[in-house]
Design an enzyme around this catalytic site. Structure first.
Site, short mmCIF file in Angstrom:
data_model
loop_
_atom_site.label_atom_id
_atom_site.label_comp_id
_atom_site.label_asym_id
_atom_site.label_seq_id
_atom_site.Cartn_x
_atom_site.Cartn_y
_atom_site.Cartn_z
N HIS A 58 0.77 -1.25 0.00
CA HIS A 58 0.00 0.00 0.00
C HIS A 58 0.80 1.30 0.00
O HIS A 58 0.63 2.11 -0.88
CB HIS A 58 -1.01 -0.02 1.14
CG HIS A 58 -2.15 -0.90 0.79
ND1 HIS A 58 -3.19 -0.49 0.01
CD2 HIS A 58 -2.35 -2.21 1.02
CE1 HIS A 58 -4.01 -1.49 -0.20
NE2 HIS A 58 -3.52 -2.57 0.42
N GLY A 59 1.66 1.48 0.98
CA GLY A 59 2.38 2.75 1.06
C GLY A 59 3.10 3.10 -0.23
O GLY A 59 3.12 4.25 -0.66
#
Lengths: 712, 167
Positions: free
Chosen positions: B126-127
């Site tokens: 995600h990040g």
């Protein structure tokens, strides 16, 4: 009356509060057949209480101490010192003296003893008290022993122990100390045994540290020690240290350190036979306690004595399996970017959602990859998925594969399909994989419609019907949408296009990670839109100083109702509600259904909103997005122009443009499936919390959140 | 040292159906959760409990560099903010966030950041995806980043080559 003094053999498992952790462990060790423990007894906490309870001066000082805070260091120091003086100076109650004298006469009054404190909270699995490790070795004579018992008692009030208790919320009045008096052994060697390898946590590898003389030198880090590692009945590693000094007991009492003769320094402390004997003892103790142990041992007259055994609490638990086969597990949290433990209800939901073979350990999920490692095709596929995206996991898996003996490979099955893309020209593959850009909106709309339907349908359900309904929704809706091949095709094609761009631009133009810039500010990314939307919330609030001032001091969720009292409050409230409407199901750690959502605790967002108000100008979200989009477009132009200068440049530019379009059309959707999942989770959760309220009302549980600790 | 056993037995459903529960078990599980919270999960673990750690096989790094995986291009210097609990974040514009992981909820902080360093994560987690989209230099998979880097230190994040330097 509770015993003031208890012999090791007289203790019972339930007497922790009476004899303390160390005392209880020694009592238990003494009960194991064939394990030698130097004889001894314990002055119980009842003995300690008897000594202090009638002491008015002590009670008075204790009251004063209780009033202080952990940062009143000077006062803590002064009062603690007075308490220590008082305890070590006070007379020991006559019946305690009588009991100690009785036990000493049984074990040998002329013998030397070790006197050690044994706290009731120290050595416990999840709490360890600092500064209560007082040990006095080689103490000879009844009076000297009694004096050191007082010293141990006083050690409850070292500054460090007092501050530790204050910081961890333990009441000084309810912490008592037992004292262990144990016959001294004058060992030729001693050390520490871990029934688990302390470096890798491998439970099958036992580790022994050994050096000459008393173990205290080793424990305090004064001398280096040999290290032996044993697997089963085999010594697999031996590291012989140069042991320059050793600590020995003195005839007249106390201890001294002596230099070891140079030619003795590199001698192996234990023989092979002794190493194996000791490791068998270690395994026996571990089996008795039922978990890995950290054991202090010593060797005197060719007999091994055990002087302490504690559970090792820092080990990560092993995922449970149904058989004894070798298995390999990968952390799910590392792939989900969420490595906090998940509560049982959250674990249930994740397990109901995932198709992968997952196990639980330490409140986290792990994927069992043993079967995949067992076949050459599976191995190759796994390594390829890790590719360049998870180098640490890939390297760890390579280590296991290189060991060869850990996971047996099954013979190659020729019928098993090779990865489908082998032999297919890359261009054809890419053309086949490329979806229609319209699919993204279609998928998003379908998900939204299905979520709206769920919201409507779930409100009429309760009790057993609700549970069946949720189970069915997970099976028929959540999983269908989440694992829709059209959905994964969208973001897989974008990921492949990114990899294609990175490789080709590196090869053709020497440009590294070109797809990074090309991926800026793409449409349909629900997560990056969420970050930008909070800038818009800040825009709605920025013009109203009263609202800002109020929010700076808002402490709880009533703030949303209170806002309307201020100028601009209506606007602020509306902006926050509209944000929560779209993103309120999210929070830090969202894959755990039990974590508090922003809608459940909107105050969580306030510091971020205020920091956006402070750090940004109006319209920052649009400016930021537009700036990223321009950078991406410029990068695209730049790359295409440079490509056209190359041999066969027009074709290269054409292919590249196509790939850039794939990235920009589809990579934003990568974040959407999880949004869909988390949206559903929150709807399930709200329905379950209603059930929980009824359980609270019926007195079945105490608070709603108790249900988080049950499986679904 | 047993771990949670999630049986196919449906505990909450059963509790709602019968209006009874083993409340002691709930208490025990609360204690377990607190204990688990102190543990750092391994990336790879075997049935022997052995933790297999991986290494970055890279040689082209500056001497004092802390190695990680490059996931979003660009080189940036700034003040490191080591934050483990998102709710305690007090960021100034231009700070670099150093944390264990960043799942989607953390994105709301990203707009204020100049760079990102995480202990967990890969190229597609995600990040990383969001950092690229915001044009935010990021290095992930930096083992022990929150211990090696101290809050307030000036650091340089090299999101192109995949390392962090303390200045």
């Amino acid at each position: 009356m509770r015993s003031l003094v208890l012999g090791f053999q007289e203790m019972e498992k339930t007497q922790l509060l009476l004899v303390g952790g160390k005392g209880l462990n020694l009592g238990e060790l003494s009960n194991i057949d064939g394990i030698h423990v130097p004889e001894g007894f314990c002055v119980t906490t009842a003995g300690y209480r008897k000594a202090i309870e009638q002491n008015a001066a002590y009670q008075d000082l204790l009251d004063r101490l209780t009033m202080l805070k952990a940062d009143d260091r000077d006062q803590i120091g002064e009062i603690s010192r007075k308490i220590r003086q008082l305890i070590s100076g006070a007379e020991i109650p006559a019946d305690v003296v009588t009991a100690v004298t009785h036990y000493l006469s049984q074990l040998g009054a002329e013998h030397a003893y070790a006197v050690r404190s044994s706290a009731t909270a120290e050595d416990l699995p999840h709490a360890s008290f600092a500064g209560q490790q007082d040990t006095y070795l080689n103490i000879i004579g009844r009076d000297a022993i009694l004096q050191h018992i007082s010293k141990c008692w006083a050690s409850l009030f070292t500054d460090r122990a007092v501050i530790y208790r204050m910081q961890n919320g333990f009441d000084h009045r309810h912490v008592y100390l037992a004292v262990v008096i144990q016959k001294m052994v004058f060992p030729q060697a001693s050390g520490i045994l871990f029934t688990t390898d302390p470096v890798t946590s491998n439970r099958k590898l036992l580790s022994i540290d050994a050096s000459f003389g008393l173990g205290e030198a080793l424990v305090s880090g004064l001398v280096s020690a040999d290290c032996y590692k044993v697997r089963g009945e085999e010594i697999v590693e031996k590291r012989i240290a140069a042991k320059k000094i050793a600590v020995y007991g003195r005839k007249e009492g106390g201890t001294e350190s002596r230099e070891i003769e140079p030619h003795q320094q590199n001698v192996q402390t234990l023989s092979e036979q002794q190493i194996l004997e000791l490791s068998r003892i270690g395994r026996q103790i571990e089996a008795y306690f039922g978990c890995p142990q950290d054991i202090e041992w010593c060797l005197a007259d060719d007999t091994f004595y055990m002087v302490q055994s504690r559970p090792i609490t820092t080990l990560y638990p092993i995922p449970e399996a149904s058989d004894q086969e070798n298995r390999v597990y990968l952390s799910v949290g590392h792939q989900q970017m969420m490595t906090d433990p998940i509560k049982p209800l959250g674990l249930s939901f994740f397990l109901l959602t995932t198709p992968a073979p997952m196990r639980i350990a330490g409140g986290r999920l792990f994927v069992d990859i043993t079967a995949r490692l067992a076949s050459p095709v599976g191995r190759e596929a796994l390594i390829n998925t890790m590719g360049n995206s998870e180098p640490l996991m890939k390297d760890a898996i390579m280590t296991i594969i290189e060991r060869e003996d850990f996971i047996q490979t099954v013979p190659v099955d020729h019928k098993e399909a090779r990865p489908a893309n082998k032999g297919m020209p890359p261009a054809a593959l890419e053309a086949a994989a490329e979806p229609d850009p319209a699919i993204v909106l279609e998928l998003i709309n379908n998900t939204q419609a299905s979520i709206e339907e769920l919201k409507q349908n779930i409100v009429t359900k309760s009790g057993t019907e609700l549970f069946d309904f949720i189970r069915e929704d997970i099976q028929l809706q959540l999983k269908r949408i989440l694992f829709d091949p059209r959905s994964s095709n969208v973001f897989m094609s974008a990921m492949e296009a990114s990899a294609w761009i990175n490789e080709r631009m590196q090869e053709w133009l020497g440009e590294k990670n070109a797809s990074d810039t090309l991926s800026q500010s793409v449409p349909h990314n629900i997560t990056s839109e969420m970050g930008l939307a909070l800038l818009d919330v800040a825009d709605a609030i920025r013009p109203y100083p009263e609202v800002i001032a109020y929010l700076q001091h808002a402490k709880d969720d009533r703030f949303l109702d209170e806002l309307v009292k201020f100028e601009g409050g209506q606007e602020a409230q509306a902006a926050i509600y509209s944000y929560l409407d779209k993103y309120g199901m999210r929070c830090n750690g969202e894959i755990d259904l039990t974590k508090t959502r922003w809608s459940e605790r909107p105050i969580t967002l306030v510091p971020m909103i205020l920091s956006n108000v402070k750090n940004f100008e109006p319209n920052a979200s649009r400016k930021k997005f537009e700036q990223g989009r321009q950078e991406a477009l410029n990068k695209e132009q730049e790359l295409l122009e440079r490509l056209k200068q190359l041999p066969d440049g027009e074709q290269k530019a054409k292919d590249t443009k196509r790939m850039i379009d794939v990235i920009r059309n589809f990579i934003g959707y990568r974040e959407y499936p999880k949004y869909g999942m988390v949206s559903r989770y929150f709807i399930y959760k709200q329905a379950l919390l209603k059930e929980a309220e009824q359980l609270v009302a019926a007195g079945v549980i105490q608070e709603r959140e108790d249900i988080y600790y049950l499986t679904f | 040292m047993k771990t949670f056993i999630i049986s196919p037995f449906e505990e909450l459903h059963e509790t709602v159906r019968t209006n009874t529960v083993d409340y002691e078990m709930i208490g025990k599980r609360k204690d377990d959760y607190k204990w688990y919270d102190k543990l750092t999960p391994p990336r790879v673990i075997t049935s022997d409990g052995e933790i297999i750690t991986g290494k970055y096989k890279r040689e082209d790094l500056p001497a004092e560099a802390i190695v990680g995986l490059a996931v979003s291009s660009g080189v940036i210097e700034g003040r490191a903010r080591v934050i483990l609990n998102m709710e305690e974040a007090d960021l100034e514009e231009g700070d670099i966030l150093v944390t264990a992981f960043t799942d989607p909820g953390w994105t709301t902080l990203f707009v204020s950041l100049k760079g990102l360093v995480t202990e967990v994560g890969g190229l597609m987690t995600h990040g990383a995806v969001i950092a690229r989209e915001y044009g935010l230099p990021a290095v992930v998979g930096v083992e022990n980043a929150t211990r090696l880097i101290k809050d307030g230190q000036r650091i340089r994040v090299n999101g192109t080559e995949g390392y962090v330097e303390i200045l």
